[in-house]
Scaffold this motif. Structure first.
Motif, PDB file in Angstrom:
ATOM      1  N   GLY A 142      -1.120 -40.846 152.829  1.00 19.19           N
ATOM      2  CA  GLY A 142      -0.033 -40.169 153.520  1.00 19.19           C
ATOM      3  C   GLY A 142       0.489 -38.937 152.812  1.00 19.19           C
ATOM      4  O   GLY A 142       1.625 -38.505 153.061  1.00 19.19           O
ATOM      5  N   LYS A 143      -0.318 -38.332 151.974  1.00 19.59           N
ATOM      6  CA  LYS A 143       0.085 -37.117 151.246  1.00 19.59           C
ATOM      7  C   LYS A 143      -1.160 -36.353 150.827  1.00 19.59           C
ATOM      8  O   LYS A 143      -2.242 -36.931 150.660  1.00 19.59           O
ATOM      9  CB  LYS A 143       0.935 -37.465 150.031  1.00 19.59           C
ATOM     10  N   THR A 144      -1.017 -35.050 150.716  1.00 21.84           N
ATOM     11  CA  THR A 144      -2.143 -34.222 150.288  1.00 21.84           C
ATOM     12  C   THR A 144      -2.385 -34.401 148.796  1.00 21.84           C
ATOM     13  O   THR A 144      -1.499 -34.885 148.063  1.00 21.84           O
ATOM     14  CB  THR A 144      -1.861 -32.740 150.573  1.00 21.84           C
ATOM     15  N   PRO A 145      -3.558 -34.005 148.310  1.00 15.67           N
ATOM     16  CA  PRO A 145      -3.822 -34.092 146.871  1.00 15.67           C
ATOM     17  C   PRO A 145      -2.787 -33.336 146.043  1.00 15.67           C
ATOM     18  O   PRO A 145      -2.346 -33.834 144.997  1.00 15.67           O
ATOM     19  CB  PRO A 145      -5.215 -33.464 146.736  1.00 15.67           C
ATOM     20  N   ALA A 146      -2.383 -32.170 146.510  1.00 18.36           N
ATOM     21  CA  ALA A 146      -1.392 -31.380 145.766  1.00 18.36           C
ATOM     22  C   ALA A 146      -0.049 -32.105 145.721  1.00 18.36           C
ATOM     23  O   ALA A 146       0.635 -32.125 144.682  1.00 18.36           O
ATOM     24  CB  ALA A 146      -1.232 -30.004 146.394  1.00 18.36           C
ATOM     25  N   ALA A 147       0.331 -32.725 146.833  1.00 15.23           N
ATOM     26  CA  ALA A 147       1.590 -33.467 146.874  1.00 15.23           C
ATOM     27  C   ALA A 147       1.520 -34.695 145.973  1.00 15.23           C
ATOM     28  O   ALA A 147       2.496 -35.039 145.288  1.00 15.23           O
ATOM     29  CB  ALA A 147       1.909 -33.877 148.306  1.00 15.23           C
ATOM     30  N   ALA A 148       0.360 -35.347 145.966  1.00 12.28           N
ATOM     31  CA  ALA A 148       0.185 -36.516 145.103  1.00 12.28           C
ATOM     32  C   ALA A 148       0.285 -36.130 143.634  1.00 12.28           C
ATOM     33  O   ALA A 148       0.952 -36.810 142.838  1.00 12.28           O
ATOM     34  CB  ALA A 148      -1.173 -37.165 145.388  1.00 12.28           C
ATOM     35  N   MET A 149      -0.347 -35.006 143.267  1.00  7.04           N
ATOM     36  CA  MET A 149      -0.298 -34.562 141.876  1.00  7.04           C
ATOM     37  C   MET A 149       1.108 -34.130 141.493  1.00  7.04           C
ATOM     38  O   MET A 149       1.526 -34.296 140.340  1.00  7.04           O
ATOM     39  CB  MET A 149      -1.273 -33.406 141.662  1.00  7.04           C
ATOM     40  N   LYS A 150       1.853 -33.601 142.443  1.00  5.56           N
ATOM     41  CA  LYS A 150       3.236 -33.212 142.163  1.00  5.56           C
ATOM     42  C   LYS A 150       4.066 -34.446 141.838  1.00  5.56           C
ATOM     43  O   LYS A 150       4.915 -34.416 140.928  1.00  5.56           O
ATOM     44  CB  LYS A 150       3.820 -32.482 143.378  1.00  5.56           C
ATOM     45  N   GLU A 151       3.833 -35.528 142.573  1.00  4.47           N
ATOM     46  CA  GLU A 151       4.558 -36.769 142.290  1.00  4.47           C
ATOM     47  C   GLU A 151       4.188 -37.309 140.915  1.00  4.47           C
ATOM     48  O   GLU A 151       5.063 -37.786 140.173  1.00  4.47           O
ATOM     49  CB  GLU A 151       4.246 -37.812 143.372  1.00  4.47           C
ATOM     50  N   VAL A 152       2.914 -37.247 140.570  1.00  6.01           N
ATOM     51  CA  VAL A 152       2.480 -37.695 139.245  1.00  6.01           C
ATOM     52  C   VAL A 152       3.155 -36.864 138.159  1.00  6.01           C
ATOM     53  O   VAL A 152       3.665 -37.393 137.172  1.00  6.01           O
ATOM     54  CB  VAL A 152       0.944 -37.602 139.114  1.00  6.01           C
ATOM     55  N   ALA A 153       3.174 -35.539 138.361  1.00  2.67           N
ATOM     56  CA  ALA A 153       3.794 -34.649 137.378  1.00  2.67           C
ATOM     57  C   ALA A 153       5.282 -34.951 137.223  1.00  2.67           C
ATOM     58  O   ALA A 153       5.810 -34.976 136.100  1.00  2.67           O
ATOM     59  CB  ALA A 153       3.588 -33.195 137.792  1.00  2.67           C
ATOM     60  N   ASN A 154       5.968 -35.187 138.327  1.00  3.71           N
ATOM     61  CA  ASN A 154       7.403 -35.480 138.266  1.00  3.71           C
ATOM     62  C   ASN A 154       7.680 -36.789 137.537  1.00  3.71           C
ATOM     63  O   ASN A 154       8.642 -36.892 136.765  1.00  3.71           O
ATOM     64  CB  ASN A 154       7.986 -35.526 139.675  1.00  3.71           C
ATOM     65  N   VAL A 155       6.826 -37.784 137.780  1.00  4.92           N
ATOM     66  CA  VAL A 155       7.000 -39.070 137.101  1.00  4.92           C
ATOM     67  C   VAL A 155       6.776 -38.916 135.600  1.00  4.92           C
ATOM     68  O   VAL A 155       7.530 -39.467 134.785  1.00  4.92           O
ATOM     69  CB  VAL A 155       6.030 -40.124 137.689  1.00  4.92           C
ATOM     70  N   ILE A 156       5.769 -38.155 135.231  1.00  5.75           N
ATOM     71  CA  ILE A 156       5.495 -37.943 133.805  1.00  5.75           C
ATOM     72  C   ILE A 156       6.647 -37.191 133.145  1.00  5.75           C
ATOM     73  O   ILE A 156       7.102 -37.557 132.047  1.00  5.75           O
ATOM     74  CB  ILE A 156       4.170 -37.175 133.615  1.00  5.75           C
ATOM     75  N   LYS A 157       7.145 -36.173 133.799  1.00 11.86           N
ATOM     76  CA  LYS A 157       8.235 -35.385 133.215  1.00 11.86           C
ATOM     77  C   LYS A 157       9.529 -36.186 133.084  1.00 11.86           C
ATOM     78  O   LYS A 157      10.382 -35.861 132.250  1.00 11.86           O
ATOM     79  CB  LYS A 157       8.451 -34.121 134.050  1.00 11.86           C
ATOM     80  N   ALA A 158       9.661 -37.227 133.920  1.00 11.04           N
ATOM     81  CA  ALA A 158      10.843 -38.081 133.848  1.00 11.04           C
ATOM     82  C   ALA A 158      10.638 -39.268 132.909  1.00 11.04           C
ATOM     83  O   ALA A 158      11.547 -40.085 132.732  1.00 11.04           O
ATOM     84  CB  ALA A 158      11.203 -38.581 135.247  1.00 11.04           C
ATOM     85  N   TYR A 159       9.472 -39.365 132.337  1.00 13.07           N
ATOM     86  CA  TYR A 159       9.124 -40.463 131.426  1.00 13.07           C
ATOM     87  C   TYR A 159      10.070 -40.459 130.226  1.00 13.07           C
ATOM     88  O   TYR A 159      10.405 -39.407 129.678  1.00 13.07           O
ATOM     89  CB  TYR A 159       7.682 -40.282 130.969  1.00 13.07           C
ATOM     90  N   LYS A 160      10.502 -41.639 129.809  1.00 14.28           N
ATOM     91  CA  LYS A 160      11.457 -41.749 128.710  1.00 14.28           C
ATOM     92  C   LYS A 160      10.740 -42.108 127.404  1.00 14.28           C
ATOM     93  O   LYS A 160      10.236 -43.228 127.259  1.00 14.28           O
ATOM     94  CB  LYS A 160      12.513 -42.802 129.022  1.00 14.28           C
ATOM     95  N   PRO A 161      10.674 -41.189 126.457  1.00 13.05           N
ATOM     96  CA  PRO A 161      10.076 -41.507 125.155  1.00 13.05           C
ATOM     97  C   PRO A 161      10.792 -42.693 124.522  1.00 13.05           C
ATOM     98  O   PRO A 161      12.019 -42.790 124.578  1.00 13.05           O
ATOM     99  CB  PRO A 161      10.296 -40.225 124.352  1.00 13.05           C
ATOM    100  N   GLY A 162      10.035 -43.596 123.948  1.00 10.93           N
ATOM    101  CA  GLY A 162      10.620 -44.777 123.332  1.00 10.93           C
ATOM    102  C   GLY A 162      10.720 -45.962 124.270  1.00 10.93           C
ATOM    103  O   GLY A 162      11.105 -47.057 123.841  1.00 10.93           O
ATOM    104  N   GLN A 163      10.376 -45.777 125.564  1.00 12.70           N
ATOM    105  CA  GLN A 163      10.472 -46.889 126.515  1.00 12.70           C
ATOM    106  C   GLN A 163       9.552 -48.026 126.048  1.00 12.70           C
ATOM    107  O   GLN A 163       8.413 -47.801 125.664  1.00 12.70           O
ATOM    108  CB  GLN A 163      10.136 -46.417 127.930  1.00 12.70           C
ATOM    109  N   GLN A 164      10.077 -49.217 126.058  1.00  6.54           N
ATOM    110  CA  GLN A 164       9.361 -50.419 125.630  1.00  6.54           C
ATOM    111  C   GLN A 164       8.787 -50.275 124.212  1.00  6.54           C
ATOM    112  O   GLN A 164       7.768 -50.883 123.875  1.00  6.54           O
ATOM    113  CB  GLN A 164       8.243 -50.776 126.608  1.00  6.54           C
ATOM    114  N   GLY A 165       9.424 -49.433 123.427  1.00  5.72           N
ATOM    115  CA  GLY A 165       9.027 -49.302 122.027  1.00  5.72           C
ATOM    116  C   GLY A 165       7.832 -48.421 121.764  1.00  5.72           C
ATOM    117  O   GLY A 165       7.270 -48.441 120.655  1.00  5.72           O
ATOM    118  N   ILE A 166       7.428 -47.596 122.740  1.00 10.88           N
ATOM    119  CA  ILE A 166       6.256 -46.722 122.520  1.00 10.88           C
ATOM    120  C   ILE A 166       6.617 -45.262 122.790  1.00 10.88           C
ATOM    121  O   ILE A 166       7.629 -44.950 123.409  1.00 10.88           O
ATOM    122  CB  ILE A 166       5.065 -47.128 123.412  1.00 10.88           C
TER     123      ILE A 166
END
Length: 316
Positions: A179-203
């Protein structure tokens, strides 16, 4: 399927002999202990030499303040135990290692959880990251895909994997988006990575940096807080997918540069990213657990007491 294969080239020569950690933590005493243990595990002439000359590894401590050690320590061991090895070979290999890459304070990621004062062991970045032509098997047939995992470690996951050798250990299936184009899918991946919290679960307490980002590929470097180990994480739209498609496969690879085990770091990271994508809807990104990857969890990384304590459901 062309995805069910692994390149024949090896990622790194780690061999599971993480002498770099020993030198940083305990210096001469640990170097000696590693030499003795390794020799005891090898009831061969080479093993006898390792026991006899294990104390020579104390040479390593002279280099601790000057060098940043990584998986090429195995080359030191190989030189030491080779027929032409010995003191001179060990010293030559040790001096050569002074040229290895290291992580300095200037290279620290701004989003780290805190500053780390100890020696960092960045490791060398593989030279063939990204979508490239890969070998399927000895037949010479090739395909376009991400780098596979080294067979000499349990510290990596990749969609470029062997159904025979990597199933339940290092291989993962492509994540599916709908239900999304490849570019839209990659944008979601990029947003999730950029919102990633360093130190989460001790890593990943050392933070991370998105190195490359476009409509069909994203490459990120993650750093461990202690000792500064680097992991390379890639996501790519499967080659041949039309830009106007509304579904497709996402190739992925998450790998430590150094060591044999990863204490479940790569699984924890990918599981955190996949969980956030599933919340967005339109994603089939399975969890990496003890059922899907018993070889990775139960047979290897669960040997670490901390992993076994934190993830009993995956180690049972």
């Amino acid at each position: 399927s062309s995805l069910g294969s692994i390149p024949m080239e090896s990622q790194q020569p780690g061999q599971g002999w993480e002498l770099h950690v020993a030198m940083r933590q305990r210096g001469e005493e640990a170097c000696l202990a590693h030499g003795q243990r390794w020799g005891q595990q090898r009831p061969t002439r080479a093993g006898q030499r390792a026991r006899k000359f294990g104390f020579k590894l104390a040479v390593c401590t002279v280099l601790v303040g000057a060098a940043r050690w990584h998986s090429s320590c195995s080359s030191t061991a190989n030189a030491f135990l080779s027929p032409a090895g010995g003191r001179r070979a060990l010293l030559a290999a040790s001096v050569a290692s002074l040229t290895l890459q290291s992580a300095s304070e200037a290279e620290a990621f701004p989003n780290r959880v805190k500053k780390y004062e100890g020696t960092k062991l960045k490791g060398a970045q593989p030279g063939d990251l990204g979508i490239m032509e890969r070998k399927i098997d000895e037949s010479g047939e090739t395909f376009l895909g991400l780098r596979g995992c080294s067979p000499n470690g349990v510290n990596c996951f990749s969609t470029t994997s062997s159904n025979i050798f990597d199933n339940g250990l290092r291989g993962v299936k492509p994540w599916r988006f709908e239900g999304k184009t490849p570019a839209a899918a990659m944008k979601e991946v990029a947003n999730v990575i950029k919102a990633y919290k360093p130190g989460q679960q001790g890593i990943d307490g050392g933070g991370f940096k998105v190195v490359t980002e476009n409509d069909d590929y994203i490459y990120t470097q993650f750093e461990a807080l202690k000792r500064g180990f680097y992991d390379d994480v890639e996501f790519a739209v499967e080659p041949g997918t039309s830009p106007t498609a509304t579904s497709g496969n996402l190739l992925l690879r998450s790998s430590s540069r150094i060591g044999y085990f990863d204490e479940a770091v790569n699984a924890i990271r990918l599981n955190a990213i996949s969980a956030e994508l599933r919340k967005l809807g339109g994603w089939d990104a399975p969890v990496i657990d003890g059922k899907s990857h018993p070889g990775y969890w139960k047979d290897n990384n669960c040997q670490a007491k901390l992993v076994k304590k934190r993830f009993p459901e995956n180690c049972a």
